[in-house]
Scaffold this active site. Structure first.
Site, mmCIF file in Angstrom:
data_model
loop_
_atom_site.group_PDB
_atom_site.id
_atom_site.type_symbol
_atom_site.label_atom_id
_atom_site.label_comp_id
_atom_site.label_asym_id
_atom_site.label_seq_id
_atom_site.Cartn_x
_atom_site.Cartn_y
_atom_site.Cartn_z
ATOM 1 N N THR A 150 -7.036 1.192 4.946
ATOM 2 C CA THR A 150 -6.546 0.382 6.053
ATOM 3 C C THR A 150 -7.392 0.590 7.300
ATOM 4 O O THR A 150 -7.757 -0.370 7.994
ATOM 5 C CB THR A 150 -5.066 0.701 6.347
ATOM 6 O OG1 THR A 150 -4.289 0.462 5.170
ATOM 7 C CG2 THR A 150 -4.541 -0.171 7.471
ATOM 8 N N CYS A 171 3.960 -13.717 -11.501
ATOM 9 C CA CYS A 171 2.736 -13.132 -10.964
ATOM 10 C C CYS A 171 2.948 -12.540 -9.569
ATOM 11 O O CYS A 171 3.430 -13.223 -8.663
ATOM 12 C CB CYS A 171 1.631 -14.189 -10.928
ATOM 13 S SG CYS A 171 0.074 -13.596 -10.261
ATOM 14 N N CYS A 215 -1.115 -6.144 -17.306
ATOM 15 C CA CYS A 215 -0.416 -6.915 -16.273
ATOM 16 C C CYS A 215 0.863 -6.185 -15.870
ATOM 17 O O CYS A 215 1.687 -5.850 -16.730
ATOM 18 C CB CYS A 215 -0.070 -8.311 -16.781
ATOM 19 S SG CYS A 215 0.962 -9.248 -15.619
ATOM 20 N N CYS A 268 -1.704 -9.471 -8.076
ATOM 21 C CA CYS A 268 -2.445 -8.207 -8.026
ATOM 22 C C CYS A 268 -3.901 -8.383 -8.432
ATOM 23 O O CYS A 268 -4.736 -7.540 -8.121
ATOM 24 C CB CYS A 268 -1.771 -7.151 -8.898
ATOM 25 S SG CYS A 268 -1.970 -7.403 -10.676
ATOM 26 N N ARG A 281 -0.697 -3.927 -6.925
ATOM 27 C CA ARG A 281 -1.899 -4.613 -6.447
ATOM 28 C C ARG A 281 -3.119 -3.856 -6.954
ATOM 29 O O ARG A 281 -3.038 -2.678 -7.320
ATOM 30 C CB ARG A 281 -1.947 -4.685 -4.928
ATOM 31 C CG ARG A 281 -1.928 -3.345 -4.228
ATOM 32 C CD ARG A 281 -2.424 -3.423 -2.795
ATOM 33 N NE ARG A 281 -3.835 -3.687 -2.715
ATOM 34 C CZ ARG A 281 -4.535 -3.634 -1.583
ATOM 35 N NH1 ARG A 281 -3.920 -3.342 -0.449
ATOM 36 N NH2 ARG A 281 -5.829 -3.866 -1.574
ATOM 37 N N CYS A 303 -5.552 -9.039 -13.952
ATOM 38 C CA CYS A 303 -5.964 -9.802 -15.138
ATOM 39 C C CYS A 303 -7.371 -10.353 -14.982
ATOM 40 O O CYS A 303 -8.177 -10.318 -15.925
ATOM 41 C CB CYS A 303 -4.971 -10.931 -15.413
ATOM 42 S SG CYS A 303 -4.744 -12.088 -14.036
ATOM 43 N N SER A 356 0.865 -1.180 0.000
ATOM 44 C CA SER A 356 0.000 0.000 0.000
ATOM 45 C C SER A 356 0.894 1.220 0.000
ATOM 46 O O SER A 356 2.102 1.100 0.173
ATOM 47 C CB SER A 356 -0.909 0.008 1.236
ATOM 48 O OG SER A 356 -1.798 1.098 1.207
#
Length: 622
Positions: free
Chosen positions: A405, A591, A566, A594, A369, A597, A120
């Site tokens: 958060t 990968c 991606c 996140c 992400r 896709c 984050s």
């Protein structure tokens, strides 16, 4: 990061039936699978080998393989070791200890260590933390950088237009802290463990289990020891089952189990489709003379056009060395299939207002992400027999604040309080074996979460107008700053992000500058900084419902947008060996989990599922 030994005793209790499968710590090797299709072909060789697409009971290679799973019981099982899941676990044990009740709480997390998949910005609003731990400072919570300066800008290609950060605007960060969220989550894990929560990092929840009456029974962790062709290896072991009175799903944005629950219980019947963004982040060490600890910078505008939602952040941390965290967010409702969020991020760093901070510095981390941006309009039904959704799984992010958060933590705490009351009610007569806790949703709607999200509900959808960014900013100024979101209407989003792409023939290709290797970088060198690794000999967890769709539809109509949206180079279209036509190559090793896709694929043909536990990025305080 937590040493594995800290969990070994508890893990042995709960996962004693599993043999240890050594993790492969060798340098990542790209795992590729091939799609071959020409204009004249009538068959498509298999790309996807995962058992969720090709059931094992129909595969002769699995005949005679022992498929029984060990099962264990808990009072509450929590899926996901992020802020929401850990806050729920902590609050449950606080209540149990206060009331001297026996309560077994088990939390499973797919990352190898608590916090290793957490990413984050992050600028943390401490409201929920103060409620959870009023003595958080004495406990050593890693909040080292109070915000001292707020800067907001509209960028043009060469210039900056400053925007005053007035009190009351959602981007005002007075009283907040710049944090490395992975470190904060790791600290929450330590607090949970001290209270008696059983933490099981490295075990991915792969399946939702149900009682005969249809209520949720718990979860099963994923099987290990399956070869990339889908066959069992000699070391194959079934996952284990964790049963509970209540199961909390806090998988984070676009969780793959939550997707199943939406369908099973029709949870999205009365809400709008979720809308998302992708956030990309880097951490740099910079020249100490340019370091301004506590400074928070945000921008909108260039390099995105006015109709593409997004913006940037640059935070100066105060953690003993001149560190900055910077990132770029792009709304996944963009329309041009040629847009690359990663390359927009790299281009943004060359802006005359940004580049001087980075010149002479050293990039030390990268990650990405997806983010929930739907707000209150897109929150699904939160409870169902046997379970509930918490945190970023249903989506409580305050989009104009760029913060989720504090709301995720509070949702976990409310879920814990509601579930605890139900579990410990000695006079309870439940209609189902798995307990239904509708009080959680009721309590959440009475909390400050709902009030906060309702006030900003129209800001994100207000950007869907002819003037785009600028129209949205005017709307925010009038209806949020002046009226505090009390307008008597609620705007709608424009639908699924996957349905927003235009055909490539209707769009202009975007020419991106080549990276200079100093300020901007290529994709694969960036992914290397994420620490991403997966066991190479396993089926790709990026599964395709139909192997023929990528070339026949995505490439033919949209020029293969997955190779651009991606942020990790997982998808590539490369020429066939014959030189005629193209094939899809999936580099599942790359990968970073996140989920972009799964969200943005215009054919909705990609289904992200969990790989073997411990696979994925290894973020260190992202």
């Amino acid at each position: 990061m937590f040493p594995a030994s800290r969990y070994s005793i508890q893990a042995h209790r709960c996962i004693r039936a599993l043999k240890t499968v050594p993790a492969d710590h060798a340098a990542p090797q790209l795992y590729t699978v091939v799609h071959r299709r020409t204009c004249s072909s009538v068959t498509t060789p298999r790309i996807t080998t995962h058992y969720t697409i090709h059931p094992r009971d129909k595969d002769p290679r699995w005949e005679g393989v022992e498929m029984e799973r060990f099962a264990d019981e808990a009072d509450v099982v929590i899926v996901g070791g992020g802020p929401a899941g850990l806050s729920a676990a902590i609050r449950l044990k606080q209540l149990a200890n206060e009331q001297e009740k026996e309560l077994r709480v088990c939390l499973v997390e797919k990352a190898s260590q608590i916090g290793a998949h957490t990413l984050s910005g992050a600028c943390l609003e401490p409201s929920a933390l103060i409620e959870l731990f009023p003595d958080w400072k004495e406990r050593g919570a890693p909040l080292h950088t109070p915000v001292t300066e707020d800067v907001f800008s509209i960028l043009t290609e060469k210039y900056r237009i400053p925007v005053p950060m007035l009190p009351g605007l959602p981007m005002n960060n007075h009283g907040n802290y710049i944090v490395r969220l992975g470190n904060f989550v790791r600290w929450l894990g330590e607090q949970a463990e001290e209270l008696g929560v059983e933490l099981y990092p490295g075990y991915a929840a792969a399946e939702v289990l149900f009682h005969e009456d249809g209520s949720v029974k718990g979860i099963a962790t994923n099987d290990v020891g399956i070869a990339k062709d889908g066959s069992p290896k000699d070391v194959f072991e079934r996952g284990m089952e964790l049963h509970a009175k209540v199961t909390m799903f806090g998988e984070g944005c676009h969780g793959h189990l939550a997707k199943q629950l939406y369908k099973q219980f029709n949870l999205r019947e009365n809400c709008e489709p979720q809308t998302y963004a992708i956030g990309l982040k880097e951490v740099w060490t910079i020249d100490e003379k340019k370091w301004r600890p506590g400074r928070v910078e945000h921008s909108v505008g260039w390099p995105l056009n006015r109709n593409t939602y997004g913006g940037s952040f640059l935070y100066h941390l105060n953690e003993g060395e001149p560190l900055v965290a910077l990132g770029f967010v792009v709304g996944l409702d963009y329309t041009n299939p040629y847009l690359s969020p990663f390359r927009e991020f790299q281009r943004w760093k060359h802006h005359p207002f940004v580049a001087p901070t980075l010149e002479g510095g050293n990039r030390i981390a990268y990650g990405a992400r997806a983010l929930n941006e739907g707000g209150i309009q897109s929150i699904p039904k939160l409870t169902f027999p046997g379970g509930m959704l918490i945190g970023c799984s249903p989506g409580f992010m305050n989009v104009p604040k760029i913060k989720g958060t504090h709301t995720a933590m509070k949702s976990g705490m409310l879920a814990a309080e509601s579930a605890f009351a139900k579990i410990t009610d000695e006079n309870l007569n439940s209609e189902t074996t798995g307990l239904h806790v509708p009080e959680y949703a009721e309590n959440l709607k009475k909390s400050w979460i709902w009030k906060e999200l309702h006030a900003v509900r129209n800001i994100r959808p207000s950007f869907h107008n002819y003037f785009g960014l600028y129209g949205g900013m005017v709307y925010t100024g009038i209806f949020y700053w002046v009226l505090r979101g009390k307008e008597p209407w609620t705007l709608k989003h424009c639908g699924l992000d996957s349905a927003q792409l235009k055909p490539a023939k209707d769009c202009t290709p975007i020419e991106y500058p080549k990276p200079d290797g100093k300020i901007s970088f290529d994709l694969l060198s960036s992914v290397a900084l994420s620490g991403t690794n997966h066991e190479g000999d396993q089926p790709a967890h990026l599964t395709l419902k139909d192997d023929s769709v990528p070339v026949a539809r995505n490439l033919a109509i949209y020029d293969g947008p997955e190779q651009r949206f991606c942020p990790a180079g997982v998808y590539e279209y490369v020429p066939l060996e014959t030189g005629e036509g193209m094939r899809l190559q999936i580099n599942a090793q790359n990968c970073v989990h996140c989920k972009t896709c799964d969200i943005k694929d215009p054919s909705q043909n990609i289904n992200w599922v969990v790989p073997e536990g411990s696979g994925g990025p290894a973020y260190n305080g992202m």
